[in-house]
Design an enzyme around this catalytic site. Structure first.
Site, PDB file in Angstrom:
ATOM      1  N   LYS A  35       0.070   9.455  14.468  1.00 47.15           N
ATOM      2  CA  LYS A  35      -1.047   8.502  14.564  1.00 47.15           C
ATOM      3  C   LYS A  35      -1.698   8.576  15.939  1.00 47.15           C
ATOM      4  CE  LYS A  35      -0.437   4.345  11.790  1.00 47.15           C
ATOM      5  NZ  LYS A  35      -0.021   2.946  11.893  1.00 47.15           N
ATOM      6  N   CYS A 283      -1.771  -8.626   2.224  1.00 50.05           N
ATOM      7  CA  CYS A 283      -1.656  -9.939   2.866  1.00 50.05           C
ATOM      8  C   CYS A 283      -1.372 -11.087   1.915  1.00 50.05           C
ATOM      9  CB  CYS A 283      -2.926 -10.228   3.654  1.00 50.05           C
ATOM     10  SG  CYS A 283      -3.288  -8.924   4.829  1.00 50.05           S
TER      11      CYS A 283
HETATM   12  C1  UGA Z   1      -7.143 -11.263   3.886  1.00 53.00           C
HETATM   13  C2  UGA Z   1      -7.894 -12.457   4.483  1.00 53.00           C
HETATM   14  O1  UGA Z   1      -9.167 -12.601   3.838  1.00 53.00           O
HETATM   15  C3  UGA Z   1      -8.101 -12.274   5.981  1.00 53.00           C
HETATM   16  O2  UGA Z   1      -8.724 -13.425   6.526  1.00 53.00           O
HETATM   17  C4  UGA Z   1      -6.724 -12.058   6.649  1.00 53.00           C
HETATM   18  O3  UGA Z   1      -6.857 -11.796   8.029  1.00 53.00           O
HETATM   19  C5  UGA Z   1      -6.052 -10.860   6.008  1.00 53.00           C
HETATM   20  O4  UGA Z   1      -5.903 -11.094   4.596  1.00 53.00           O
HETATM   21  C6  UGA Z   1      -4.693 -10.679   6.649  1.00 53.00           C
HETATM   22  O5  UGA Z   1      -3.862 -11.570   6.508  1.00 53.00           O
HETATM   23  O6  UGA Z   1      -4.498  -9.709   7.388  1.00 53.00           O
HETATM   24  P1  UGA Z   1      -7.808  -8.778   3.134  1.00 53.00           P
HETATM   25  O7  UGA Z   1      -6.486  -8.773   2.444  1.00 53.00           O
HETATM   26  O8  UGA Z   1      -8.173  -7.642   4.018  1.00 53.00           O
HETATM   27  O9  UGA Z   1      -7.956 -10.109   4.044  1.00 53.00           O
HETATM   28  O10 UGA Z   1      -8.932  -8.849   2.029  1.00 53.00           O
HETATM   29  P2  UGA Z   1      -9.781 -10.005   1.304  1.00 53.00           P
HETATM   30  O11 UGA Z   1     -11.209  -9.727   1.505  1.00 53.00           O
HETATM   31  O12 UGA Z   1      -9.288 -11.347   1.620  1.00 53.00           O
HETATM   32  O13 UGA Z   1      -9.440  -9.693  -0.231  1.00 53.00           O
HETATM   33  C7  UGA Z   1      -8.118  -9.852  -0.742  1.00 53.00           C
HETATM   34  C8  UGA Z   1      -8.116  -9.630  -2.235  1.00 53.00           C
HETATM   35  O14 UGA Z   1      -8.749 -10.715  -2.918  1.00 53.00           O
HETATM   36  C9  UGA Z   1      -8.846  -8.370  -2.691  1.00 53.00           C
HETATM   37  O15 UGA Z   1      -8.071  -7.716  -3.668  1.00 53.00           O
HETATM   38  C10 UGA Z   1     -10.141  -8.889  -3.290  1.00 53.00           C
HETATM   39  O16 UGA Z   1     -10.630  -8.051  -4.306  1.00 53.00           O
HETATM   40  C11 UGA Z   1      -9.674 -10.230  -3.866  1.00 53.00           C
HETATM   41  N1  UGA Z   1     -10.776 -11.221  -3.982  1.00 53.00           N
HETATM   42  C12 UGA Z   1     -11.426 -11.658  -2.884  1.00 53.00           C
HETATM   43  C13 UGA Z   1     -11.094 -11.714  -5.236  1.00 53.00           C
HETATM   44  O17 UGA Z   1     -10.495 -11.341  -6.262  1.00 53.00           O
HETATM   45  N2  UGA Z   1     -12.094 -12.652  -5.346  1.00 53.00           N
HETATM   46  C14 UGA Z   1     -12.761 -13.103  -4.252  1.00 53.00           C
HETATM   47  O18 UGA Z   1     -13.655 -13.973  -4.426  1.00 53.00           O
HETATM   48  C15 UGA Z   1     -12.434 -12.600  -2.991  1.00 53.00           C
END
Ligand code: UGA
Length: 454
Positions: A35, A283
């Site tokens: 990395k 997450c």
């Molecule tokens: C999530 C949190 O949103 C961040 O704030 C946090 O920092 C991060 O986890 C972490 O703990 O490191 P992330 O997992 O990168 O971020 O992605 P998200 O955008 O939250 O999406 C998570 C999942 O939820 C995805 O599979 C997405 O498709 C799904 N999702 C999201 C839905 O099914 N519906 C929605 O309305 C939004």
């Protein structure tokens, strides 16, 4: 300020690069030589929009090393951003955190250093890290550490795919510290972000609505719990709209309109109400499990969080049930998956719904083809056991398929020439797993449209 970041995953690397861009001198350390070699060549080990551009821009303030003795002495702030992968009983595995804390203690020198937990760590980890650093320092130096360091918690809220935007223009910064001096150091570090005084790069313009960023200054345990409570709340918001989606389907209602209708109530908010296959990624699953595990340690149940997990699990089964309902037999059928990554704009496959869905379809005797704009190489590398035929184009996925499932809502899938696609399919069925395709357009294109909530 002199800053060191231990761990160059999504959180560590993004944090390090953003701080370097803001003018701090940043050393990023990781035990993985491969990395570090990539980063030194300006390559990023994962897909994250514009991260490589920002590394180039901040290059003069960035160093990469595998050696803690290069990274730690003289650092005013050390971020621990190592992985905390899920352990067998839901609680995260803390071996990397432990070894980072020991490494810090063994190499601490110079003035006052703030050690910051940036990884998502169980409640109480701040104290634990403090004791590990102290022990290692005292063993190495044969004398007491005498307050030459302190520990803070600074949880991260960035989303993969929009990591730089979320880091430079956050909704809030949370700093958990047990002394004012510690909080002050981090306040100084984040000042350009809190005051939004920096000039953003052209590819990351500052959104108009962004003003001064609120700072939540609190104690260690509260900061640690804020992170879990935030992720669990977002996860249950998604599961809630998916549960309403089940009923909406039965009564013939429109889930998108329902989400809008409730979301415009400012108390609810429109975001994270997109119904569909549900959440994946590293997450939400891990953090909800960890929250439940911590609660158990204190004799508490978390019924709401548990239910959100269960609803999320069922959404993946619903994909197979919908296909079964339509095709009756899955044996010998060819099913195309559009999207492998857990969400668009990332190549991360951790807990990706596509993996579960592919596995379930294969178990039932179907052939599975798939496409993803950026995650296919990683998929082949990380899941060689899964018999999925990766196709160069989404059109190839659809050719001779009995159905295609939109699993990840990459924008290009919406823009496909669906009319041409329909003509090449064995049976022209599309299952919209993210409720983003236009039903009328799909019908005009000659496809039978199935939505996950309609
Ligand atoms: C999530 C949190 O949103 C961040 O704030 C946090 O920092 C991060 O986890 C972490 O703990 O490191 P992330 O997992 O990168 O971020 O992605 P998200 O955008 O939250 O999406 C998570 C999942 O939820 C995805 O599979 C997405 O498709 C799904 N999702 C999201 C839905 O099914 N519906 C929605 O309305 C939004």
């Amino acid at each position: 300020m002199n800053v060191s970041i231990l761990g160059t995953g999504y959180v560590g690397l993004t944090t390090g690069v953003c701080l370097a861009f803001l003018g701090h001198k940043v050393t990023c350390a990781d035990a993985d030589e491969g990395k570090i070699a990539m980063l030194e060549n300006g390559e990023v080990p994962f897909y994250e929009p514009h991260l490589a551009d920002l590394i180039t821009e901040a290059r003069c303030n960035l160093k990469f090393t595998t050696d803690y003795s290069q990274a730690i002495p003289g650092a005013q702030v050390i971020f621990i951003a190592v992985g905390t992968p899920p352990g067998p009983n839901g609680a995260p595995d803390l071996k990397y955190l432990q070894s980072a804390a020991r490494g810090i203690g063994e190499n601490l020198s110079g003035g006052f250093t703030v050690v910051v937990n940036k990884s998502t760590v169980p409640i109480g980890s701040g104290n634990w890290v403090g004791s590990l650093v102290r022990e290692a320092f005292e063993q190495r130096n044969g004398r007491k550490s005498n307050g030459n360091f302190s520990v803070a918690s600074n949880p991260e809220f960035l989303r993969e795919g929009t990591a730089l935007h979320d880091s430079l223009f956050p909704d809030r910064v949370v700093i958990g510290a047990d002394t004012a001096q510690t909080g002050e150091v981090l306040y100084t570090l984040y000042r350009p972000i809190l005051d939004q005084t920096f000039q953003p790069p052209p590819y990351l313009p500052r959104p108009e609505e962004v003003g001064a960023v609120p700072l939540i200054s609190t104690d260690l345990a509260s900061a640690e719990l804020i992170k879990y409570a935030a992720n669990a709340f977002l996860a249950l918001k998604i599961s809630y709209i998916n549960e309403i989606g089940l009923l909406s389907e039965k009564v013939g209602a429109d889930i998108a309109q329902i989400a809008k209708g409730i979301g415009l109530d400012a108390r609810i908010g429109t975001r994270f109400l997109q119904s569909g296959i549900g959440w994946g990624g590293s997450c939400f699953g891990k953090d909800t499990a960890a929250l439940i595990a911590t609660a158990h340690e204190y004799g508490l149940e978390m019924p709401i969080v548990n239910a959100a997990r269960e609803v999320n699990r069922r959404q993946r089964e619903r994909v197979v049930d919908k296909l079964l309902g339509e095709l009756r037999i899955l044996k010998g059928r060819t099913i195309g998956l559009l999207g492998l990554a857990f969400k668009p704009h990332t190549d991360d496959l951790r807990e990706a719904p596509a993996l579960d869905i592919a596995r379930k379809l294969i178990e039932r005797g179907a052939r599975v083809k798939a496409h993803d704009p950026v995650a296919m190489e990683r998929f082949k590398r990380e899941h060689p056991d899964l018999e999925v035929l990766c196709c160069e184009t989404p059109e190839e996925v659809a050719r001779d398929a009995d159905a295609v499932v939109l699993v990840t809502e990459w924008p290009q899938y919406r823009e496909m020439d669906w009319e041409a696609v329909a003509k090449t399919m064995r049976t022209a069925i599309v299952l919209d797993g993210r409720m983003v395709l236009d039903r009328a357009r799909m019908s005009r294109a000659g496809l039978k449209y199935l939505g996950l909530a309609c």
